[in-house]
Motif scaffolding. Sequence first.
Motif, PDB file in Angstrom:
ATOM      1  N   VAL A 475      32.654  41.724  38.394  1.00 17.00           N
ATOM      2  CA  VAL A 475      31.277  41.691  38.896  1.00 17.00           C
ATOM      3  C   VAL A 475      30.404  42.643  38.091  1.00 17.00           C
ATOM      4  O   VAL A 475      29.260  42.314  37.734  1.00 17.00           O
ATOM      5  CB  VAL A 475      31.253  42.058  40.397  1.00 17.00           C
ATOM      6  N   LYS A 476      30.918  43.813  37.785  1.00 20.10           N
ATOM      7  CA  LYS A 476      30.132  44.779  37.023  1.00 20.10           C
ATOM      8  C   LYS A 476      29.849  44.267  35.618  1.00 20.10           C
ATOM      9  O   LYS A 476      28.750  44.478  35.080  1.00 20.10           O
ATOM     10  CB  LYS A 476      30.863  46.122  36.969  1.00 20.10           C
ATOM     11  N   ARG A 477      30.821  43.594  35.004  1.00 18.56           N
ATOM     12  CA  ARG A 477      30.582  43.029  33.674  1.00 18.56           C
ATOM     13  C   ARG A 477      29.512  41.949  33.706  1.00 18.56           C
ATOM     14  O   ARG A 477      28.779  41.745  32.739  1.00 18.56           O
ATOM     15  CB  ARG A 477      31.886  42.451  33.117  1.00 18.56           C
ATOM     16  N   ALA A 478      29.451  41.236  34.847  1.00 21.89           N
ATOM     17  CA  ALA A 478      28.508  40.119  34.954  1.00 21.89           C
ATOM     18  C   ALA A 478      27.104  40.559  35.358  1.00 21.89           C
ATOM     19  O   ALA A 478      26.218  39.713  35.486  1.00 21.89           O
ATOM     20  CB  ALA A 478      29.029  39.091  35.950  1.00 21.89           C
ATOM     21  N   GLY A 479      26.871  41.843  35.554  1.00 21.21           N
ATOM     22  CA  GLY A 479      25.526  42.287  35.888  1.00 21.21           C
ATOM     23  C   GLY A 479      25.379  42.948  37.236  1.00 21.21           C
ATOM     24  O   GLY A 479      24.266  43.252  37.651  1.00 21.21           O
ATOM     25  N   ARG A 480      26.472  43.104  37.996  1.00 27.21           N
ATOM     26  CA  ARG A 480      26.465  43.803  39.287  1.00 27.21           C
ATOM     27  C   ARG A 480      25.725  43.012  40.358  1.00 27.21           C
ATOM     28  O   ARG A 480      25.304  41.891  40.143  1.00 27.21           O
ATOM     29  CB  ARG A 480      25.877  45.217  39.153  1.00 27.21           C
ATOM     30  N   ASN A 481      25.606  43.638  41.542  1.00 20.66           N
ATOM     31  CA  ASN A 481      24.892  43.067  42.686  1.00 20.66           C
ATOM     32  C   ASN A 481      25.425  41.677  43.035  1.00 20.66           C
ATOM     33  O   ASN A 481      24.674  40.702  43.157  1.00 20.66           O
ATOM     34  CB  ASN A 481      23.391  42.996  42.416  1.00 20.66           C
ATOM     35  N   ALA A 482      26.745  41.583  43.208  1.00 19.82           N
ATOM     36  CA  ALA A 482      27.361  40.306  43.569  1.00 19.82           C
ATOM     37  C   ALA A 482      28.723  40.595  44.190  1.00 19.82           C
ATOM     38  O   ALA A 482      29.226  41.722  44.159  1.00 19.82           O
ATOM     39  CB  ALA A 482      27.508  39.393  42.351  1.00 19.82           C
ATOM     40  N   ALA A 483      29.295  39.557  44.791  1.00 15.97           N
ATOM     41  CA  ALA A 483      30.652  39.637  45.358  1.00 15.97           C
ATOM     42  C   ALA A 483      31.510  38.592  44.671  1.00 15.97           C
ATOM     43  O   ALA A 483      31.091  37.438  44.508  1.00 15.97           O
ATOM     44  CB  ALA A 483      30.627  39.400  46.867  1.00 15.97           C
ATOM     45  N   GLN A 484      32.700  38.988  44.258  1.00 10.58           N
ATOM     46  CA  GLN A 484      33.575  38.081  43.522  1.00 10.58           C
ATOM     47  C   GLN A 484      34.985  38.132  44.105  1.00 10.58           C
ATOM     48  O   GLN A 484      35.551  39.212  44.287  1.00 10.58           O
ATOM     49  CB  GLN A 484      33.618  38.472  42.040  1.00 10.58           C
ATOM     50  N   LEU A 485      35.540  36.961  44.417  1.00 14.72           N
ATOM     51  CA  LEU A 485      36.916  36.863  44.900  1.00 14.72           C
ATOM     52  C   LEU A 485      37.868  36.803  43.718  1.00 14.72           C
ATOM     53  O   LEU A 485      37.641  36.046  42.761  1.00 14.72           O
ATOM     54  CB  LEU A 485      37.081  35.620  45.770  1.00 14.72           C
ATOM     55  N   PHE A 486      38.917  37.591  43.779  1.00 14.30           N
ATOM     56  CA  PHE A 486      39.879  37.640  42.683  1.00 14.30           C
ATOM     57  C   PHE A 486      40.532  36.287  42.476  1.00 14.30           C
ATOM     58  O   PHE A 486      40.971  35.636  43.431  1.00 14.30           O
ATOM     59  CB  PHE A 486      40.950  38.693  42.975  1.00 14.30           C
ATOM     60  N   ASP A 487      40.581  35.867  41.215  1.00 10.58           N
ATOM     61  CA  ASP A 487      41.233  34.615  40.837  1.00 10.58           C
ATOM     62  C   ASP A 487      42.610  34.958  40.280  1.00 10.58           C
ATOM     63  O   ASP A 487      42.704  35.668  39.271  1.00 10.58           O
ATOM     64  CB  ASP A 487      40.390  33.898  39.788  1.00 10.58           C
ATOM     65  N   PRO A 488      43.693  34.469  40.925  1.00 16.15           N
ATOM     66  CA  PRO A 488      45.036  34.821  40.425  1.00 16.15           C
ATOM     67  C   PRO A 488      45.257  34.444  38.971  1.00 16.15           C
ATOM     68  O   PRO A 488      46.085  35.050  38.292  1.00 16.15           O
ATOM     69  CB  PRO A 488      45.967  34.015  41.353  1.00 16.15           C
ATOM     70  N   ALA A 489      44.507  33.451  38.473  1.00  9.74           N
ATOM     71  CA  ALA A 489      44.697  33.046  37.078  1.00  9.74           C
ATOM     72  C   ALA A 489      44.373  34.180  36.115  1.00  9.74           C
ATOM     73  O   ALA A 489      44.872  34.225  34.985  1.00  9.74           O
ATOM     74  CB  ALA A 489      43.824  31.834  36.769  1.00  9.74           C
ATOM     75  N   ARG A 490      43.534  35.110  36.569  1.00 10.86           N
ATOM     76  CA  ARG A 490      43.178  36.216  35.694  1.00 10.86           C
ATOM     77  C   ARG A 490      44.326  37.206  35.533  1.00 10.86           C
ATOM     78  O   ARG A 490      44.252  38.071  34.665  1.00 10.86           O
ATOM     79  CB  ARG A 490      41.940  36.937  36.236  1.00 10.86           C
ATOM     80  N   ASP A 491      45.306  37.078  36.326  1.00  9.51           N
ATOM     81  CA  ASP A 491      46.440  37.994  36.240  1.00  9.51           C
ATOM     82  C   ASP A 491      47.649  37.313  35.614  1.00  9.51           C
ATOM     83  O   ASP A 491      48.750  37.796  35.700  1.00  9.51           O
ATOM     84  CB  ASP A 491      46.806  38.508  37.623  1.00  9.51           C
ATOM     85  N   THR A 492      47.432  36.162  34.986  1.00  9.10           N
ATOM     86  CA  THR A 492      48.504  35.424  34.335  1.00  9.10           C
ATOM     87  C   THR A 492      48.134  35.211  32.877  1.00  9.10           C
ATOM     88  O   THR A 492      47.173  35.780  32.345  1.00  9.10           O
ATOM     89  CB  THR A 492      48.725  34.072  35.029  1.00  9.10           C
ATOM     90  N   ALA A 493      48.891  34.301  32.244  1.00 14.63           N
ATOM     91  CA  ALA A 493      48.617  34.015  30.838  1.00 14.63           C
ATOM     92  C   ALA A 493      47.247  33.385  30.651  1.00 14.63           C
ATOM     93  O   ALA A 493      46.657  33.451  29.565  1.00 14.63           O
ATOM     94  CB  ALA A 493      49.702  33.090  30.287  1.00 14.63           C
ATOM     95  N   CYS A 494      46.690  32.763  31.724  1.00 14.81           N
ATOM     96  CA  CYS A 494      45.362  32.143  31.626  1.00 14.81           C
ATOM     97  C   CYS A 494      44.263  33.178  31.499  1.00 14.81           C
ATOM     98  O   CYS A 494      43.141  32.829  31.086  1.00 14.81           O
ATOM     99  CB  CYS A 494      45.107  31.267  32.849  1.00 14.81           C
ATOM    100  N   ALA A 495      44.563  34.417  31.856  1.00 15.47           N
ATOM    101  CA  ALA A 495      43.517  35.437  31.807  1.00 15.47           C
ATOM    102  C   ALA A 495      43.012  35.633  30.383  1.00 15.47           C
ATOM    103  O   ALA A 495      41.801  35.800  30.156  1.00 15.47           O
ATOM    104  CB  ALA A 495      44.045  36.749  32.376  1.00 15.47           C
ATOM    105  N   ALA A 496      43.924  35.612  29.416  1.00 12.28           N
ATOM    106  CA  ALA A 496      43.501  35.784  28.020  1.00 12.28           C
ATOM    107  C   ALA A 496      42.612  34.634  27.577  1.00 12.28           C
ATOM    108  O   ALA A 496      41.597  34.833  26.884  1.00 12.28           O
ATOM    109  CB  ALA A 496      44.733  35.884  27.122  1.00 12.28           C
ATOM    110  N   ARG A 497      42.964  33.409  27.973  1.00  9.54           N
ATOM    111  CA  ARG A 497      42.147  32.245  27.627  1.00  9.54           C
ATOM    112  C   ARG A 497      40.761  32.347  28.271  1.00  9.54           C
ATOM    113  O   ARG A 497      39.746  32.091  27.615  1.00  9.54           O
ATOM    114  CB  ARG A 497      42.861  30.977  28.090  1.00  9.54           C
ATOM    115  N   ARG A 498      40.720  32.730  29.525  1.00  9.82           N
ATOM    116  CA  ARG A 498      39.437  32.849  30.216  1.00  9.82           C
ATOM    117  C   ARG A 498      38.568  33.930  29.567  1.00  9.82           C
ATOM    118  O   ARG A 498      37.352  33.755  29.426  1.00  9.82           O
ATOM    119  CB  ARG A 498      39.657  33.168  31.691  1.00  9.82           C
TER     120      ARG A 498
END
Length: 752
Positions: A475-498
């Motif tokens: 959220v902070k990287r995207a500009g703050r002032n928002a709520a973001q639910l964690f996506d499990p894909a970001r903690d796998t091999a897909c995180a690098a692709r994303r």
Amino acid sequence: MRFMVFTAAPLSHRWASGLYLGLVALYGLHLLNLLHLITPSALVTLAQHAYVLVFVGSGALTWALSGRAPLPGAWRLMAAGTALWGVGQLVYAALNMTDVQLTLADPFFLAYPVCFLWAFRLFERRWPALPDAASRLDVAAVVAALGAYMWFYVLFEQATRADTGLLDNVMTMLYPLSDLLLLALLVAQAWRGLSGALGGWWLLTGGMLGFVVADVGFTVLTLKGTYTGADWPDALWPVAALLLPLAAQRAQEPRRVRATTGELRGARHLTPYVALAAVFLLLAALPQSVQGRGVLSVTFLVALLVAARQTLALRALQGSQDQLQHQAAHDPLTGLGNRVQLDCALTSALAAGGQVGLVVLDVDYFRRVNDALGHRAGDDFLREMARRVQVVTRSLPGGASCSRLGADEFVVLLPDTTGSALQRLGETLRSYLHEPVALDAQPLRLTVSLGLALGSPGMTSAQVLRHADLALAEVKRAGRNAAQLFDPARDTACAARRMLVETRLRRALECGALTLHYQPQQERDGRVRHFEALLRWTDDELGVVSPAEFVPVAESAGLMPELDLWVIGQACEQLARWARPYPERQVAVNITPPLLLRPDFLPRLRTLTGRCALRPGALELEITERVLIEYGDRVRGTLRALLNLGVGVALDDFGVGQSSLSSLLHLPITTLKIDQAFVRPLDAPQAQEAQAAFKIVQAIVALGQALQLRVVAEGVETPSQAAGAWQAGVNALQGYWTGPPVPPDALETTHV
């Protein structure tokens, strides 16, 4: 084996009740016999055996009921002890003895306390009543005091009895000692209070206490030589046996009572001193001189003063200990729980099962408060933020809690929740915490960034907290002032692709390396005047990237508003190029809710349409039903301003967003686009499904016509789907049947 067969099929409630009533009837017969109110010889014989039948029957019934009670082995031990006591009574009656002597019945009688001791040992393993050494010492003091009274009034006389042998004296002394053992069990369980008590526990306690009273009464009567075999202990013993199956029946559904803080604490503190006072009273009852009584009284007074001093010291120590424990688990500035408490609560919630929600929120640019107003004002601001977080948390069901982790970082724990509920909580917190805070007579308004994560059984508290921290960082990287639910894909091999897609997409947006393709909409007269602009991306490193991949990345990275503005700008420039050769053409552009909520959206759009000199109605913006559900009242003014600006508004994917039809009456739109989920079944192989789809499309068309809206069918791919949509009355078709999305240059030759 006969017992195994008996317990394999527990008695029904009706049979158990019938057997129990029979035992009560036998007890009544026994009482009549004790009162010499039975004269027929047959009934007298039955009454003499009723005493034994009550014990054996109660033991057997308890054994049968134990299969459904917690710890059935413990209840069976008590059932066996009760039945054996009845057998011992049968042997004792057969010997026709009324004096205390060693007999063959003694092993059966002594089996009762042994079985109960073993059973209570099992209970203690499952539900400890004495959790610490202090509790055990207090109980020992009470039992020792009771033992002193028993020695003075019972055991001493029995031990020094001269008319019986040594072995007889030892054996008969075992009975008062076994009673003392049962009293110790009762005192230990009474120490529990209501905390952790099982259903039927007080029935069991009452039965055991009645047995001990009857047993001690029997010993006293026999020592006095007045026991006749038909005295009050003989009436009280069977009551203890009859209460046992009742307790087993009530225990079939364990009733775990929540522990209460400080329950019986005062009484427990006084217990050892009460035991001490009881012993001194016993000493005072001994024959003494006046001089000895004076010394004893002063000794007792000194002991009480020392005990009172010790009590005060213990209370002070307890208060200090409670304060230290509170400080160890709470934040001193806000009073919220700290990381220690959060870790304990999160670990317990994960162990309880179900999904656990975690919200980590951070106040954006909080350092500016300290820099501008000072640290004291910053502390006041944090206390107000903590109060607001508590207000939201207390309104939540299911034992939600809040903590403070760092300077401006708070955490909300929500047990047994879902992703959608957690996102709603995040938006509620974001909105409430954004309201102004008065500091030094100045209204101060700051935003917050929130990272949301869901934990499940098997995860550790550190893993869930890490996921929430990752979402917060996003959220902070995207500009703050928002709520973001964690996506499990970001903690796998897909995180690098994303991450790579996000990085390249930002660069493509900055360099203008994106393109627009246009999909035509065919009118009822066969002409093509309307197009939908669709974003396409071909990257030098990644190749062709599907919108299904890069759009979610853009949404999570907060890029969608800028992408929407870029697409609108490109569409307006294309319309400006078409203005002279194709003045009737219209372009529709999809936009997302965050763009509608931006305060600079309308001014920028007004500038853009003015610069491109667009005619009214040339540009149309498409929104989804999500806007109605989540932001209805907040965007209606913006949509009306769009219409006043000459920009059309289309409601996209209508029918699948769960919005109410009544909301259409107040929504300023010009076009209604039927979702392809209703269009594609128009040529379904099953006639019933195709007919149902046709009726739905026809109803939506009628609704649109009643509201004077242009109705477009999306996702048309076959001639039969097109024919069905035309027959239903739509104004236009869009899909691969009318043409795929193509670059603008291709439209010059295909849709002139």
